[in-house]
Design an enzyme around this catalytic site. Structure first.
Site, mmCIF file in Angstrom:
data_model
loop_
_atom_site.group_PDB
_atom_site.id
_atom_site.type_symbol
_atom_site.label_atom_id
_atom_site.label_comp_id
_atom_site.label_asym_id
_atom_site.label_seq_id
_atom_site.Cartn_x
_atom_site.Cartn_y
_atom_site.Cartn_z
ATOM 1 N N SER A 185 -13.389 27.202 -3.469
ATOM 2 C CA SER A 185 -11.987 27.590 -3.586
ATOM 3 C C SER A 185 -11.252 27.182 -2.315
ATOM 4 O O SER A 185 -11.192 25.997 -1.992
ATOM 5 C CB SER A 185 -11.883 29.106 -3.854
ATOM 6 O OG SER A 185 -10.547 29.503 -4.025
ATOM 7 N N HIS A 212 -11.016 25.962 -7.485
ATOM 8 C CA HIS A 212 -9.813 26.704 -7.858
ATOM 9 C C HIS A 212 -8.569 25.921 -7.442
ATOM 10 O O HIS A 212 -8.298 25.748 -6.259
ATOM 11 C CB HIS A 212 -9.777 28.071 -7.166
ATOM 12 C CG HIS A 212 -10.914 28.959 -7.540
ATOM 13 N ND1 HIS A 212 -11.337 30.006 -6.745
ATOM 14 C CD2 HIS A 212 -11.737 28.969 -8.625
ATOM 15 C CE1 HIS A 212 -12.352 30.623 -7.316
ATOM 16 N NE2 HIS A 212 -12.609 30.004 -8.463
ATOM 17 N N ASP A 306 -15.775 34.963 -6.733
ATOM 18 C CA ASP A 306 -16.085 34.170 -7.919
ATOM 19 C C ASP A 306 -17.383 33.408 -7.674
ATOM 20 O O ASP A 306 -17.578 32.808 -6.620
ATOM 21 C CB ASP A 306 -14.945 33.194 -8.213
ATOM 22 C CG ASP A 306 -15.142 32.456 -9.528
ATOM 23 O OD1 ASP A 306 -15.887 32.960 -10.378
ATOM 24 O OD2 ASP A 306 -14.515 31.386 -9.697
#
Length: 363
Positions: A185, A212, A306
């Site tokens: 991310s 992401h 995540d």
């Protein structure tokens, strides 16, 4: 959402955008969240001058500005060895998407997509506050990075009497080749720009990347990685099969899912989970089910957790898990969750991950 301030003193933010409306919107949203907006710049030259004068904790930066643009500002900051976290606020369009990815590769901390005309502002304001908060926290607590090992040079057919041929000779049979799945991310585009070009091709049975990013930007990221890598890197469109020489990048705005047998990938418009679409946990869980002990999961720099739920599935099904070390992470969130849960088989700085992945896959 992260709290706007972790100390008694509000974080000091510089806003740079050539649009008066956007400057007002950004400034008001950040002040409402408890930040101290110490300056507003209408172009890149003014942004640099205010940075040098005010020394803020973080900056929001438009890319399309008169005079010195946002990319120029980032390069100037890098030339001054500045550690200022910069959150790029960019518009949707193929041109701006490519420039936003360039900005991330130049060291921008994160990206927030400007809302299109007529779209509600709530989601934009929420993402802005969250990412500027993370940038300010990183500015206050960034660890000193350990020296990185230089990536391995690209292999050629003439190295050491055809090193590629020797590697192919000892590669595992197709049915047992491993699949690589990378989840990342915040800080991911820059980390991927170092990691992916250092990976060999072919790479096991192929792989996937979940980064992401908003819709509209991942195609540019895939193209940038593809140009610099031995592997073919493409944004997944749905229906592709994994191939040893290809990495499929999850498109922003869609979850990347796999058929039960891992035979092909598909895109899903299921609701965002924790504000994220793509969500790495979904891809990881599908891959763990399909490939079991053949899966190599790599969790890299990023905010939040995540990947943790999916990593538990990988562990339960016998797969391997590598985590990026804190010393080379822009944000030590996703890898930290893996490490603290005791799920990492190895924890390595960014410069050592390519060699470890090649070793895991027998490539």
């Amino acid at each position: 959402m992260l709290a706007a301030a972790r100390t008694a003193t509000p974080s000091r933010i510089l806003v740079a955008d050539d649009s008066t409306f956007m400057r007002r919107l950004l400034t008001q949203a950040l002040r409402d969240a408890g930040f101290d907006v110490v300056g507003e710049a209408g172009d890149g030259d003014e942004a640099l001058a205010l940075y040098r004068d005010l020394r803020p904790d973080a900056m929001t930066l438009d890319l399309a500005m008169p005079g010195m643009d946002g990319i120029g500002v980032l390069r100037a900051l890098r030339g001054e060895r500045s550690s200022l976290p910069v959150v790029v606020v960019s518009a949707f369009s193929p041109a701006h998407g490519a420039r936003a990815v360039d900005a991330l590769a130049e060291g921008a901390f994160d990206l927030v997509a400007k809302p299109a005309f007529g779209e509600p502002l709530d989601q934009f304001v929420g993402a802005l506050r969250e990412k500027v908060t993370a940038a300010a926290i990183a500015s206050a607590s960034a660890p000193v990075a350990a020296p990185r090992r230089a990536p391995r040079p690209a292999r050629t057919a003439t190295d050491g009497g055809s090193a590629v041929s020797r590697l192919r000779a000892r590669r595992a049979p197709a049915a047992s080749r491993k699949v690589v799945l990378i989840a990342t991310s915040t800080g991911g585009p820059r980390a991927l720009a170092e990691l992916i070009p250092a990976l060999p091709s072919p790479l096991g049975a192929g792989g996937m990347i979940v980064q992401h990013m908003p819709a509209g930007f991942t195609a540019s990221l895939a193209q940038r990685l593809d140009r610099s890598s031995q592997l073919t890197v493409v944004e997944a469109g749905g229906g592709e099969v994994l191939e040893p020489g290809t990495l499929l990048l999850a498109p922003g705005g869609s979850h990347l899912r796999l058929d039960d047998d891992g035979g092909s990938v598909r895109l899903s418009a299921e609701a965002a989970i924790g504000g994220l679409r793509p969500r790495a946990d979904l891809t990881i869980a599908d891959a763990a089910k399909a490939f079991g002990e053949r899966l190599v999961l790599v969790v890299m720099t990023g905010m939040g957790k995540d990947g943790l739920k999916g990593a538990r599935e990988v562990r339960a099904r016998g797969g391997r898990i590598l985590a990026q070390a804190e010393s080379t992470c822009t944000v030590y969130g996703m890898p930290r969750a893996i490490v603290e849960a005791g799920l990492a088989d190895d924890v390595l700085p960014l410069g050592e991950l390519a060699e470890a992945i090649a070793g895991e896959t027998g490539s």
